[in-house]
Design a protein around this motif. Sequence first.
Motif, PDB file in Angstrom:
ATOM      1  N   UNK A   2       1.646  90.375 -43.131  1.00  0.00           N
ATOM      2  CA  UNK A   2       1.780  89.594 -41.903  1.00  0.00           C
ATOM      3  C   UNK A   2       1.414  90.476 -40.713  1.00  0.00           C
ATOM      4  N   UNK A   3       0.442  90.032 -39.922  1.00  0.00           N
ATOM      5  CA  UNK A   3      -0.006  90.807 -38.773  1.00  0.00           C
ATOM      6  C   UNK A   3       0.695  90.326 -37.509  1.00  0.00           C
ATOM      7  N   UNK A   4       0.733  89.036 -37.309  1.00  0.00           N
ATOM      8  CA  UNK A   4       1.367  88.436 -36.144  1.00  0.00           C
ATOM      9  C   UNK A   4       2.742  87.916 -36.541  1.00  0.00           C
ATOM     10  N   UNK A   5       3.586  87.573 -35.562  1.00  0.00           N
ATOM     11  CA  UNK A   5       4.879  86.979 -35.916  1.00  0.00           C
ATOM     12  C   UNK A   5       4.679  85.719 -36.748  1.00  0.00           C
ATOM     13  N   UNK A   6       5.457  85.582 -37.790  1.00  0.00           N
ATOM     14  CA  UNK A   6       5.351  84.447 -38.693  1.00  0.00           C
ATOM     15  C   UNK A   6       6.733  83.930 -39.020  1.00  0.00           C
TER      16      UNK A   6
END
Length: 59
Positions: A2-6
Motif C-alpha cells: 500500500x503506497x497511499x492511505x487505504x
Amino acid sequence: MCVNPNFIINHPVVKSPLINAIELKKSGVQRQLFANQLKDRQFGDDEAMIFDENYCKAL
C-alpha cells in the motif's frame, strides 16, 4: 504493498487480532486470540503475533 492511505475491509480476524473491531476491544476475546496466535507461532508461523498481556490490560 500500500503506497497511499487505504481502507482495508473484510480482513480475516484469524490473521490479525489487532484489527479495529468492536468485539476485539474486549480483553477476554483479545487474550484468547493472542493465545491462539501463540500456538500458531510455536508451530512455525513466523507471522503470528506474540502474546501481549500489557495490551490486554490496557483494553
